[in-house]
Design a protein around this motif. Structure first.
Motif, PDB file in Angstrom:
ATOM      1  N   ARG A 107      14.402 -35.302 -61.946  1.00 23.75           N
ATOM      2  CA  ARG A 107      13.359 -34.398 -61.062  1.00 23.75           C
ATOM      3  C   ARG A 107      11.814 -34.281 -61.510  1.00 23.75           C
TER       4      ARG A 107
ATOM      5  N   VAL B 185      18.239 -23.659 -69.216  1.00 22.10           N
ATOM      6  CA  VAL B 185      18.526 -22.199 -69.667  1.00 22.10           C
ATOM      7  C   VAL B 185      19.496 -22.246 -69.888  1.00 22.10           C
TER       8      VAL B 185
ATOM      9  N   GLU C  15      28.785 -26.945 -64.275  1.00 23.31           N
ATOM     10  CA  GLU C  15      27.564 -27.719 -63.770  1.00 23.31           C
ATOM     11  C   GLU C  15      28.227 -28.993 -62.416  1.00 23.31           C
ATOM     12  N   ARG C  16      27.548 -28.975 -62.384  1.00 27.32           N
ATOM     13  CA  ARG C  16      28.012 -29.785 -60.528  1.00 27.32           C
ATOM     14  C   ARG C  16      27.711 -30.925 -60.790  1.00 27.32           C
TER      15      ARG C  16
ATOM     16  N   LEU D 205       6.437 -30.285 -68.994  1.00 28.97           N
ATOM     17  CA  LEU D 205       5.028 -30.374 -69.611  1.00 28.97           C
ATOM     18  C   LEU D 205       5.873 -28.810 -70.340  1.00 28.97           C
TER      19      LEU D 205
ATOM     20  N   MET E 267      10.146 -23.766 -67.985  1.00 34.42           N
ATOM     21  CA  MET E 267      10.311 -23.756 -68.947  1.00 34.42           C
ATOM     22  C   MET E 267      10.834 -22.695 -70.038  1.00 34.42           C
TER      23      MET E 267
ATOM     24  N   ASP F 155      15.188 -19.620 -63.753  1.00 40.46           N
ATOM     25  CA  ASP F 155      14.680 -19.559 -62.053  1.00 40.46           C
ATOM     26  C   ASP F 155      16.093 -18.929 -61.551  1.00 40.46           C
TER      27      ASP F 155
ATOM     28  N   VAL G 131      30.014 -23.563 -58.595  1.00 37.81           N
ATOM     29  CA  VAL G 131      30.397 -22.844 -58.874  1.00 37.81           C
ATOM     30  C   VAL G 131      30.678 -22.409 -57.267  1.00 37.81           C
TER      31      VAL G 131
END
Ligand SMILES: Cc1cc2nc3c(=O)[nH]c(=O)nc-3n(C[C@H](O)[C@H](O)[C@H](O)COP(=O)(O)OP(=O)(O)OC[C@H]3O[C@@H](n4cnc5c(N)ncnc54)[C@H](O)[C@@H]3O)c2cc1C
Length: 482
Positions: A42, A15, A34-35, A47, A333, A320, A160
């Motif tokens: 993953r 997202v 982004e970390r 799908l 998604m 999420d 963060v």
């Protein structure tokens, strides 16, 4: 002002890049943090339903499915106790249209390009809706490439750790950079929190904003599997074990996700797979399944979380972090990307995100506008999982009835798969169809039991219908009215 951005986006999973790209294309100065920017490995998000693709198109990001050896999916095949039923995605003429977002779509970026796997013929000219499956990491890398190419976007690798917050709401973030440097503060007019399933920040809305976990998915990767019906997702149902999903993610690899209906995993996961799941799998898949058992096994909790109203000024939870459903129907998604597209569209005519009154009012609109799609996908995922992982005699009657309902074909298939694919976002129609499935299950139970068991069948009318209400109604209320 160099540490000030109009939009801060936390997380570059599914997202985050969609939001950051959308905001940047509106001409806003964007920071995305982004970390870990390396390609993720993953077992999630492999799908994508047709409505997820529609959202990507509307954002001008559909080409994220190109050049990753993706597999077009034309629907599902459901296996139940040795029988199979085909569930093709619906005809495009019967499904909802998602219009392009003006600032985001240009130069044909809402159309796929032919890459030998994803083709114009399959995705653009097809009369039927189509989905797609792929390796999650490759898709995420493509989304990240798109966002990195935006000139208004600054990317940063780091975790963060805190929100900058006071009585007026959220004003930015504190980031611990990955290179070990000292924490940095960034201020922003609006902070989009897209930090995913294990979100650290969703409790910023309320302390009790915590997902529930009642089951797990255990994952295998099959190599060179003999897939029974290529280009469809397979749902394998059986009274002896919980449901399993099978779909191709590369030309040679096939993902298997086996549900385990408990908050805890089995003590010996491989033993469970070998003894309970393997025997009910289609024969053709068994050799590659057995081989895959020699590799390390991954698992994930299946979480459920109803969306709360984003009522902290300056903060916008999405993806999420905001809302989760059972992954059985592969809807995460799709909901996340439609939310991203809706958020971008909703904020399109807001001249400055620093105008908190206007921005907050738009976020409230978003909360209610998203409900139709969100409710349909979320409720269906929970209801179908309850039926497919039936652990009581009443649920088993509903499970069998549901399969027989699909066997009737026509609208008994095209409408349910329209819900599942997100292309028929109509919660009250879903309620009506679920009611019909419950009534049909009761009817089939009468037929199966025969005259001798008539008194039992009559009692079961009440217990089965009561079970159907318990499976469905609480989620309908939570999704539509919270
Ligand atoms: C087992 C399983 C299978 C699934 N299969 C499917 C499927 O087939 N189809 C489907 O549509 N959905 C599926 N889903 C759901 C789908 O994966 C999610 O809905 C989707 O990934 C959510 O996107 P997101 O951007 O909100 O979160 P994510 O994609 O998880 O992205 C979150 C990002 O935030 C980053 N991050 C987290 N915390 C921080 C921090 N503090 N600082 C900086 N960065 C941070 C993470 O590194 C990550 O990159 C599945 C889910 C599960 C559990």
């Amino acid at each position: 002002m160099s540490n000030h951005y109009e939009a801060i986006v936390v997380g570059a999973g599914v997202v985050g890049p969609a939001i950051a790209t959308g905001m940047a294309r509106q001409g806003r100065r964007v920071l995305i943090v982004e970390r870990d920017w390396s390609e993720p490995d993953r077992i999630v998000g492999e799908l994508m339903q047709p409505a997820g693709l529609k959202a990507l198109r509307s954002l001008g990001m559909i080409q994220a499915i190109n050049n990753i050896e993706a597999t077009p999916e034309t629907g599902y095949t459901v296996f139940y106790e040795g029988e199979a039923v085909s569930i093709p995605y619906p005809h495009k003429a019967d499904t909802a249209v998602v219009p392009p977002i003006k600032s985001c779509v240009f130069g044909g970026n809402d159309k796929v390009v032919d890459d030998g796997f994803v083709t114009t013929a399959e995705f653009e000219d097809n009369e039927y809706e189509v989905g797609v499956s792929f390796e999650h990491g490759k898709f995420i890398s493509n989304l990240r490439k798109i966002v990195k190419a935006e000139k208004n976007v600054t990317t940063l690798e780091g975790t963060v750790t805190e929100l900058i917050r006071d009585a007026d709401g959220v004003h930015g973030i504190v980031v611990k950079p990955s290179d070990g440097g000292s924490p940095q503060r960034f201020t922003g007019d609006l902070t989009f929190m897209c930090d995913g399933i294990f979100s650290k920040f969703r409790k910023s809305l309320t302390d009790d904003n915590v997902p529930s976990v009642n089951s797990h998915f255990i994952a295998l990767k099959l190599h060179n599997a003999d897939i029974p019906v290529p280009n469809t997702g397979h749902v394998i149902l059986n009274s002896k074990c919980d449901p399993a999903l099978v779909y191709q993610i590369t030309p040679t690899d096939t993902r298997v996700l086996c549900a385990y209906n408990s908050p805890q995993l089995p003590r010996d996961v491989k033993k469970y797979l070998r003894e309970k799941v393997l025997p009910v799998f289609p024969i053709g898949l068994q050799p590659s399944f057995t081989k895959a058992l020699e590799e390390p096994i991954k698992s994930m909790p299946n979480s459920y979380l109803t969306a709360r109203l984003n009522d902290v000024p300056g903060l916008f939870l999405i993806g999420d972090a905001l809302n989760m459903r059972h992954p059985l129907t592969g809807g995460g998604m799709t909901v996340g990307l439609n939310d991203a597209a809706m958020a971008v569209r909703t904020l399109e005519d807001v001249p400055s995100l620093s105008d908190r009154e206007v921005t907050s009012a738009k976020i409230i609109d978003f909360h209610y506008d998203r409900k139709d799609l969100d409710a349909v996908i979320n409720i269906l995922s929970i209801a179908l999982f309850s039926l497919f992982a039936a652990d009581s005699s009443n649920l088993k009657i509903l499970q069998r009835g549901c399969f027989k309902y699909f066997q009737r074909g026509g609208e008994c298939v095209s409408i349910p798969v329209g819900f599942l694919s997100g292309t028929i976002p109509k919660p009250f129609l879903l309620t009506w169809v679920f009611t019909k499935v419950a009534l049909y299950s009761v009817y089939c139970n009468f037929v199966d039991n025969g005259v001798l068991l008539l008194p039992l069948s009559i009692v079961q009318v009440f217990t089965v219908l009561f079970t159907a209400v318990v499976v469905f109604a609480p989620y309908l209320i939570a999704e539509l009215f919270q």
